[in-house]
Design a protein around this motif. Sequence first.
Motif, PDB file in Angstrom:
ATOM      1  N   ALA A  58      -1.435   1.705  -9.103  1.00 43.97           N
ATOM      2  CA  ALA A  58      -2.709   2.428  -9.131  1.00 43.97           C
ATOM      3  C   ALA A  58      -3.897   1.471  -9.052  1.00 43.97           C
ATOM      4  CB  ALA A  58      -2.796   3.280 -10.396  1.00 43.97           C
ATOM      5  N   ASP A  59      -3.769   0.259  -9.623  1.00 43.17           N
ATOM      6  CA  ASP A  59      -4.892  -0.676  -9.591  1.00 43.17           C
ATOM      7  C   ASP A  59      -5.082  -1.302  -8.211  1.00 43.17           C
ATOM      8  OD1 ASP A  59      -2.371  -2.075 -10.326  1.00 43.17           O
ATOM      9  OD2 ASP A  59      -3.626  -3.855 -10.217  1.00 43.17           O
ATOM     10  N   GLN A  60      -4.060  -1.226  -7.336  1.00 42.44           N
ATOM     11  CA  GLN A  60      -4.179  -1.751  -5.980  1.00 42.44           C
ATOM     12  C   GLN A  60      -4.775  -0.734  -5.012  1.00 42.44           C
ATOM     13  OE1 GLN A  60      -0.005  -2.591  -5.546  1.00 42.44           O
ATOM     14  NE2 GLN A  60      -0.280  -4.795  -5.885  1.00 42.44           N
ATOM     15  N   LEU A  61      -4.662   0.538  -5.333  1.00 40.35           N
ATOM     16  CA  LEU A  61      -4.986   1.588  -4.375  1.00 40.35           C
ATOM     17  C   LEU A  61      -6.469   1.774  -4.065  1.00 40.35           C
ATOM     18  CD1 LEU A  61      -2.264   4.089  -5.491  1.00 40.35           C
ATOM     19  CD2 LEU A  61      -2.461   3.035  -3.236  1.00 40.35           C
ATOM     20  N   GLU A 205      -6.938   9.877  27.002  1.00 36.84           N
ATOM     21  CA  GLU A 205      -7.105   8.425  26.850  1.00 36.84           C
ATOM     22  C   GLU A 205      -8.134   8.078  25.777  1.00 36.84           C
ATOM     23  OE1 GLU A 205      -8.088   7.114  30.772  1.00 36.84           O
ATOM     24  OE2 GLU A 205      -6.004   7.238  31.495  1.00 36.84           O
ATOM     25  N   THR A 206      -8.628   9.108  25.080  1.00 37.07           N
ATOM     26  CA  THR A 206      -9.656   8.894  24.061  1.00 37.07           C
ATOM     27  C   THR A 206      -9.014   8.745  22.691  1.00 37.07           C
ATOM     28  OG1 THR A 206     -11.267  10.178  25.318  1.00 37.07           O
ATOM     29  CG2 THR A 206     -11.720   9.842  22.975  1.00 37.07           C
ATOM     30  N   LEU A 207      -9.301   7.660  22.024  1.00 34.36           N
ATOM     31  CA  LEU A 207      -8.799   7.420  20.675  1.00 34.36           C
ATOM     32  C   LEU A 207      -9.561   8.306  19.700  1.00 34.36           C
ATOM     33  CD1 LEU A 207      -6.987   5.603  18.822  1.00 34.36           C
ATOM     34  CD2 LEU A 207      -8.957   4.087  18.628  1.00 34.36           C
ATOM     35  N   THR A 208      -8.848   9.167  18.986  1.00 37.93           N
ATOM     36  CA  THR A 208      -9.503  10.053  18.025  1.00 37.93           C
ATOM     37  C   THR A 208      -9.469   9.510  16.605  1.00 37.93           C
ATOM     38  OG1 THR A 208      -7.458  11.324  17.759  1.00 37.93           O
ATOM     39  CG2 THR A 208      -9.037  12.113  19.403  1.00 37.93           C
ATOM     40  N   GLY A 209      -8.636   8.516  16.353  1.00 38.65           N
ATOM     41  CA  GLY A 209      -8.648   7.930  15.011  1.00 38.65           C
ATOM     42  C   GLY A 209      -7.446   7.046  14.747  1.00 38.65           C
ATOM     43  N   ILE A 210      -7.595   6.201  13.741  1.00 39.62           N
ATOM     44  CA  ILE A 210      -6.496   5.371  13.252  1.00 39.62           C
ATOM     45  C   ILE A 210      -6.314   5.673  11.764  1.00 39.62           C
ATOM     46  CG2 ILE A 210      -6.734   3.569  14.980  1.00 39.62           C
ATOM     47  CD1 ILE A 210      -8.378   1.955  13.107  1.00 39.62           C
ATOM     48  N   PHE A 211      -5.084   5.556  11.296  1.00 40.51           N
ATOM     49  CA  PHE A 211      -4.796   5.960   9.923  1.00 40.51           C
ATOM     50  C   PHE A 211      -3.727   5.057   9.322  1.00 40.51           C
ATOM     51  CE2 PHE A 211      -2.136   8.398  12.769  1.00 40.51           C
ATOM     52  CZ  PHE A 211      -0.902   8.473  12.133  1.00 40.51           C
ATOM     53  N   ASP A 212      -3.263   5.423   8.123  1.00 43.77           N
ATOM     54  CA  ASP A 212      -2.245   4.685   7.372  1.00 43.77           C
ATOM     55  C   ASP A 212      -2.701   3.249   7.099  1.00 43.77           C
ATOM     56  OD1 ASP A 212      -0.014   4.036   5.980  1.00 43.77           O
ATOM     57  OD2 ASP A 212       1.412   4.380   7.601  1.00 43.77           O
ATOM     58  N   PHE A 213      -3.699   3.135   6.243  1.00 38.39           N
ATOM     59  CA  PHE A 213      -4.281   1.837   5.883  1.00 38.39           C
ATOM     60  C   PHE A 213      -3.589   1.195   4.677  1.00 38.39           C
ATOM     61  CE2 PHE A 213      -7.545   3.238   8.692  1.00 38.39           C
ATOM     62  CZ  PHE A 213      -8.262   2.107   9.076  1.00 38.39           C
ATOM     63  N   TYR A 214      -2.398   1.636   4.320  1.00 34.70           N
ATOM     64  CA  TYR A 214      -1.815   1.239   3.043  1.00 34.70           C
ATOM     65  C   TYR A 214      -1.074  -0.092   3.077  1.00 34.70           C
ATOM     66  CZ  TYR A 214      -3.311   5.978   2.306  1.00 34.70           C
ATOM     67  OH  TYR A 214      -4.069   7.129   2.245  1.00 34.70           O
ATOM     68  N   PHE A 215      -1.219  -0.843   4.182  1.00 35.10           N
ATOM     69  CA  PHE A 215      -0.848  -2.256   4.230  1.00 35.10           C
ATOM     70  C   PHE A 215      -2.090  -3.132   4.429  1.00 35.10           C
ATOM     71  CE2 PHE A 215       3.497  -0.783   5.408  1.00 35.10           C
ATOM     72  CZ  PHE A 215       4.190  -1.478   4.427  1.00 35.10           C
ATOM     73  N   ALA A 216      -3.271  -2.534   4.385  1.00 38.02           N
ATOM     74  CA  ALA A 216      -4.498  -3.280   4.642  1.00 38.02           C
ATOM     75  C   ALA A 216      -4.719  -4.362   3.578  1.00 38.02           C
ATOM     76  CB  ALA A 216      -5.694  -2.330   4.683  1.00 38.02           C
ATOM     77  N   GLY A 217      -5.518  -5.339   3.936  1.00 34.43           N
ATOM     78  CA  GLY A 217      -5.861  -6.406   3.007  1.00 34.43           C
ATOM     79  C   GLY A 217      -6.760  -7.399   3.713  1.00 34.43           C
ATOM     80  N   VAL A 218      -7.261  -8.347   2.985  1.00 36.01           N
ATOM     81  CA  VAL A 218      -8.093  -9.383   3.582  1.00 36.01           C
ATOM     82  C   VAL A 218      -7.180 -10.430   4.213  1.00 36.01           C
ATOM     83  CG1 VAL A 218      -9.784 -11.198   3.139  1.00 36.01           C
ATOM     84  CG2 VAL A 218      -9.979  -8.979   1.977  1.00 36.01           C
TER      85      VAL A 218
END
Length: 318
Positions: A58-61, A205-218
């Motif tokens: 929970a502290d990472q989310l 051919e139009t990108l409507t969005g990107i998702f699933d950011f749960y591996f994101a990080g600096v």
Amino acid sequence: MAVFTEVSDKAAKALLKRVPLGDFVSLRGIEGGIENTNYFLTTSQGEYVLTLFERLRADQLPFYLYLMKHLAKAGVPVPEPQADGKTGDILLQVEGKPAAIVGKLPGKSQLAPQAAHCQSLGEVLARMHQAALDYPRQQPNLRGLPWWNETVPVVLPYLDTATAELLRSELAYQNHVAQSSAYAALPRGPVHADLFRDNAMFEGETLTGIFDFYFAGVDTWLFDIAVVINDWCIDLATGAIDKARADALLAAYQAVRPLQACERELLNAMLRAGALRFWISRLWDFYLPREASLLKPHDPTHFERVLRARLAAPYHLI
């Protein structure tokens, strides 16, 4: 996006009393992926994705959820987390697990991308990197080099001698690269780190969005670019780079943010790093799986082929 935790209709209805998104219509488990429990949640107001986090604490989310809100406010096409109507919290709890609800993006995943799709993605990827520059929260890429160093010894006993030697050799090379002055100079910030074909939506051919950011990080922006090229711009059967697609993606990216000299120097090293990262994680998931409904571990040999292809034929940037 397997189902590790079963969510009842009753629990979903109780959740909608806290998060005002209309009346409950249906709940359907999502097949695919291996990290979290995901459901399509349909209400009288529309379609959403309910995610229960199985490994992340929970502290990472908050890093992930508030990054998505930050990007959405900056005009980057990402799903925005929905808040508890009373508390304003976007980190929720369902069946004893930390959870979140985000809007379902329009369109569908483009699993056979062409140069035009890669061009659209390259432009949005560069915008995303720039928009995240002033994001105040900090969290490292939890599947970065320290995790590789911890995990490789765990999976080595399952491999034959030649495969184990390739894995050891590439890990040693990446540790060497990480100590170089060119690597230290790479620009960095919050990155997606998992932007595969099934984590973006298109209408035509139009990108409507990107998702699933749960591996994101600096991490370095170049690593994020490499992960994208290694999935969107290759022949899946051989792992070889499709130069037309890679050139289109990088040209669109550089029209927004030109690569620096150190990034050009280390592009092939990071393409190898991106292949190594997902080879290691797929080996781990394949040989040490968790029980879950709808769980289908990915074939680890795919990213072994991608790594061997990067070693055999480095990409030449236009």
